[in-house]
Motif scaffolding. Structure first.
Motif, PDB file in Angstrom:
ATOM      1  N   UNK A  48      -2.926  11.588 -14.285  1.00 13.51           N
ATOM      2  CA  UNK A  48      -2.604  12.985 -14.011  1.00 13.51           C
ATOM      3  C   UNK A  48      -3.470  13.464 -12.846  1.00 13.51           C
ATOM      4  N   UNK A  49      -2.831  13.988 -11.811  1.00 14.01           N
ATOM      5  CA  UNK A  49      -3.539  14.639 -10.716  1.00 14.01           C
ATOM      6  C   UNK A  49      -3.604  16.130 -10.989  1.00 14.01           C
ATOM      7  N   UNK A  50      -4.796  16.682 -10.907  1.00  8.80           N
ATOM      8  CA  UNK A  50      -5.034  18.097 -11.242  1.00  8.80           C
ATOM      9  C   UNK A  50      -5.422  18.813  -9.945  1.00  8.80           C
ATOM     10  N   UNK A  51      -4.606  19.782  -9.534  1.00  8.62           N
ATOM     11  CA  UNK A  51      -4.803  20.392  -8.223  1.00  8.62           C
ATOM     12  C   UNK A  51      -4.952  21.909  -8.334  1.00  8.62           C
ATOM     13  N   UNK A  52      -6.094  22.401  -7.924  1.00  4.60           N
ATOM     14  CA  UNK A  52      -6.320  23.841  -7.759  1.00  4.60           C
ATOM     15  C   UNK A  52      -5.899  24.649  -8.987  1.00  4.60           C
ATOM     16  N   UNK A 117     -16.271  25.756 -17.326  1.00  5.88           N
ATOM     17  CA  UNK A 117     -16.431  27.022 -16.600  1.00  5.88           C
ATOM     18  C   UNK A 117     -15.819  26.989 -15.198  1.00  5.88           C
ATOM     19  N   UNK A 118     -14.540  27.291 -15.129  1.00  5.99           N
ATOM     20  CA  UNK A 118     -13.865  27.401 -13.833  1.00  5.99           C
ATOM     21  C   UNK A 118     -13.959  28.854 -13.364  1.00  5.99           C
ATOM     22  N   UNK A 119     -14.468  29.038 -12.174  1.00  3.79           N
ATOM     23  CA  UNK A 119     -14.576  30.387 -11.611  1.00  3.79           C
ATOM     24  C   UNK A 119     -13.176  30.979 -11.425  1.00  3.79           C
ATOM     25  N   UNK A 120     -13.021  32.256 -11.771  1.00  5.30           N
ATOM     26  CA  UNK A 120     -11.696  32.880 -11.682  1.00  5.30           C
ATOM     27  C   UNK A 120     -11.468  33.628 -10.373  1.00  5.30           C
ATOM     28  N   UNK A 121     -12.412  33.555  -9.443  1.00  2.56           N
ATOM     29  CA  UNK A 121     -12.173  34.178  -8.136  1.00  2.56           C
ATOM     30  C   UNK A 121     -10.880  33.605  -7.545  1.00  2.56           C
ATOM     31  N   UNK A 122     -10.197  34.434  -6.736  1.00  3.51           N
ATOM     32  CA  UNK A 122      -8.867  34.059  -6.261  1.00  3.51           C
ATOM     33  C   UNK A 122      -8.850  32.784  -5.432  1.00  3.51           C
ATOM     34  N   UNK A 123      -9.953  32.452  -4.779  1.00  2.00           N
ATOM     35  CA  UNK A 123      -9.944  31.271  -3.910  1.00  2.00           C
ATOM     36  C   UNK A 123     -10.567  30.055  -4.581  1.00  2.00           C
ATOM     37  N   UNK A 124     -10.761  30.111  -5.888  1.00  2.94           N
ATOM     38  CA  UNK A 124     -11.399  28.994  -6.590  1.00  2.94           C
ATOM     39  C   UNK A 124     -10.454  28.337  -7.589  1.00  2.94           C
ATOM     40  N   UNK A 125     -10.945  27.286  -8.196  1.00  2.00           N
ATOM     41  CA  UNK A 125     -10.187  26.531  -9.180  1.00  2.00           C
ATOM     42  C   UNK A 125     -10.875  25.206  -9.392  1.00  2.00           C
ATOM     43  N   UNK A 126     -10.208  24.311 -10.099  1.00  2.00           N
ATOM     44  CA  UNK A 126     -10.759  22.964 -10.270  1.00  2.00           C
ATOM     45  C   UNK A 126      -9.685  21.937  -9.947  1.00  2.00           C
ATOM     46  N   UNK A 127     -10.150  20.748  -9.560  1.00  2.00           N
ATOM     47  CA  UNK A 127      -9.271  19.644  -9.198  1.00  2.00           C
ATOM     48  C   UNK A 127      -9.826  18.364  -9.827  1.00  2.00           C
ATOM     49  N   UNK A 128      -9.004  17.340  -9.864  1.00  5.25           N
ATOM     50  CA  UNK A 128      -9.513  16.071 -10.373  1.00  5.25           C
ATOM     51  C   UNK A 128      -8.398  15.178 -10.862  1.00  5.25           C
ATOM     52  N   UNK A 129      -8.770  14.219 -11.693  1.00  7.85           N
ATOM     53  CA  UNK A 129      -7.763  13.344 -12.268  1.00  7.85           C
ATOM     54  C   UNK A 129      -8.178  12.882 -13.657  1.00  7.85           C
ATOM     55  N   UNK A 130      -7.161  12.579 -14.432  1.00  2.48           N
ATOM     56  CA  UNK A 130      -7.318  12.073 -15.800  1.00  2.48           C
ATOM     57  C   UNK A 130      -6.454  10.829 -15.921  1.00  2.48           C
ATOM     58  N   UNK A 131      -7.039   9.756 -16.450  1.00  5.70           N
ATOM     59  CA  UNK A 131      -6.283   8.524 -16.676  1.00  5.70           C
ATOM     60  C   UNK A 131      -6.257   8.228 -18.170  1.00  5.70           C
ATOM     61  N   UNK A 186      -2.380  29.607 -11.909  1.00  2.84           N
ATOM     62  CA  UNK A 186      -1.681  28.822 -10.883  1.00  2.84           C
ATOM     63  C   UNK A 186      -2.288  27.434 -10.821  1.00  2.84           C
ATOM     64  N   UNK A 187      -1.615  26.561 -10.103  1.00  2.00           N
ATOM     65  CA  UNK A 187      -2.092  25.185  -9.971  1.00  2.00           C
ATOM     66  C   UNK A 187      -0.956  24.207 -10.192  1.00  2.00           C
ATOM     67  N   UNK A 188      -1.241  22.958  -9.899  1.00  2.00           N
ATOM     68  CA  UNK A 188      -0.225  21.909 -10.005  1.00  2.00           C
ATOM     69  C   UNK A 188      -0.804  20.716 -10.758  1.00  2.00           C
ATOM     70  N   UNK A 189       0.000  20.142 -11.618  1.00  3.48           N
ATOM     71  CA  UNK A 189      -0.377  18.884 -12.282  1.00  3.48           C
ATOM     72  C   UNK A 189       0.747  17.889 -12.063  1.00  3.48           C
ATOM     73  N   UNK A 190       0.385  16.716 -11.576  1.00  2.51           N
ATOM     74  CA  UNK A 190       1.358  15.638 -11.364  1.00  2.51           C
ATOM     75  C   UNK A 190       1.062  14.494 -12.333  1.00  2.51           C
ATOM     76  N   UNK A 191       2.117  13.902 -12.850  1.00  4.42           N
ATOM     77  CA  UNK A 191       1.971  12.768 -13.775  1.00  4.42           C
ATOM     78  C   UNK A 191       2.596  11.527 -13.137  1.00  4.42           C
ATOM     79  N   UNK A 192       1.783  10.461 -13.058  1.00  4.88           N
ATOM     80  CA  UNK A 192       2.263   9.182 -12.559  1.00  4.88           C
ATOM     81  C   UNK A 192       2.223   8.128 -13.674  1.00  4.88           C
TER      82      UNK A 192
END
Lengths: 195, 179
Positions: A48-52, A117-131, A186-192
């Motif tokens: 899983x790709x975790x984007x913004x 703790x993901x900051x909720x400011x409009x220009x922030x977020x978290x990203x990463x991946x899960x296998x 908001x944000x996007x998650x992709x599953x491969x």
């Protein structure tokens, strides 16, 4: 300039393979309580790709996941896991690497924190991946590893590492992602699926 | 997300003493994905070594690091620690990828090993991350990294085995970036 044949390589296309990874599904969050996927049965690795990923709630909810085993109800499988992080503040007031007992589980059935703790400011977020490894095994426990990066509310960059196993020999059928409070703004998650 | 890893080969171990891959050509980076690795003997560790071109045996010189995050099912112990017993300082032994694994019917490990540019004339670097079911009912997230200190010869073969005894499991070899 038209992207032509390189478009799939650059962006991925659902169901089209450009290598060993097959993009199976893309979910775009829009103030959703959770994002859920039905797990594929044909792959021994699911990534899983975790984007913004941006929370609606303040201050600093945790980004988490859980799974549901086949023929069972709810996202509440038994997990034993570890969690550690590296961090560094913008003002250089703190940095380091540390284990975080608040975000691991010892045979727990709660959602597993991927980013604390993901900051909720409009220009922030978290990203990463899960296998997830071998999620449809009916012989073994199911291991996962993740690495995420994001900004905490105290203007600190942080990278969280979690690993563990879902302690069941029943095949996993579903996975859910959510914040510990509020919605996924908001944000996007992709599953491969990985061949 | 790298979606251009090429699956090169796949080995399924069933009571195997070791699994070897003998083609490390054609790519700058190789990734070995280890899935459902279940040892026959309790408290043994998953390991790897390599063989250089024109040499004999899996015994190249390795300098490496190893640390792990651990948490037990009982909720009484959780930690992160460097493990000096599982690194090497110009050693020629098999390199640890996990600490002691459980051999129960549902216990296994999974993760990845990256090997960089095995055909180069520099030392050859590698890193790995494995999650495994520890023999004492811990979840262990293990990170290993290092280099094979042989600039003179290409690395041509890689071997995976348990520290003792046989194992079951699947190991997939991928290549990235045509070389």
């Amino acid at each position: 300039m038209p992207l032509g044949a390189h478009k799939a390589a650059l962006f991925g296309v659902a169901g089209v393979s450009t290598g060993s990874a097959v993009l199976l599904e893309t979910a775009v969050a829009s103030d959703d309580a959770s994002i859920e996927f039905t797990l594929p049965t044909a792959y021994k690795q699911v990534k899983f790709g975790l984007y913004n990923l941006h929370p609606s709630a303040a201050p600093g909810p945790d980004f988490q996941f859980q799974v549901n085993a086949d023929s069972q109800t709810g996202y509440n499988e038994t997990i034993t896991s570890t969690n550690f992080r590296t961090y560094h503040a913008e003002d250089d007031s703190g940095s380091g690497v540390a284990y975080r007992t608040g975000d691991d589980q010892a045979q727990g059935t709660s959602y597993q924190t991927l980013f604390y703790e993901v900051d909720d400011e409009d220009d922030n977020g978290c990203c990463g991946e899960l296998i997830l490894y071998s999620p449809t095994s009916t012989t073994y426990v199911k291991h996962y590893v993740s690495r995420t990066v994001g900004m905490q509310p105290n203007a600190t960059t942080k990278s969280d590492f979690s690993g563990g196993y879902i302690n069941t020999t029943t095949n996993l059928s579903e996975i859910a992602f959510k914040f510990s409070s509020g919605n996924v703004d908001s944000g996007t998650i992709k599953m491969w699926g990985i061949k | 997300m790298s979606d251009d890893w090429k699956l090169i080969s796949e080995a399924t171990a069933s009571g195997a003493s070791s699994v070897e891959f003998t083609d490390l050509t054609g790519f700058k980076i190789f990734k070995f994905v280890l899935i459902d690795v279940n040892p026959a003997t309790d408290s043994e560790s998953l390991q790897f070594q390599v063989n250089a071109s024109g040499q004999t045996g899996y015994n190249e010189t390795i300098t490496s690091t190893y640390f792990a995050a651990n948490a037990n099912e009982a909720g009484t112990d959780a930690n992160i620690a460097y493990v000096t017993a599982r690194d090497q300082a110009q050693g020629t032994g098999y390199q640890w990828l996990t600490s002691t694994q459980g051999s129960g019917a549902d216990e296994c490990s999974a993760g990845e090993l990256h090997l960089f540019n095995p055909a180069s004339t520099y030392v050859k670097h590698f890193y790995s991350r494995m999650n495994h079911y520890h023999a004492s009912d811990y979840s262990a997230d293990s990170f290993c990294a290092g280099y094979i200190n042989n600039a003179a010869s290409a690395i041509t073969e890689i071997s995976f085995k348990m520290s003792s005894g046989n194992f079951d499991g699947t190991i997939k070899q991928y290549g990235l970036v045509a070389g």
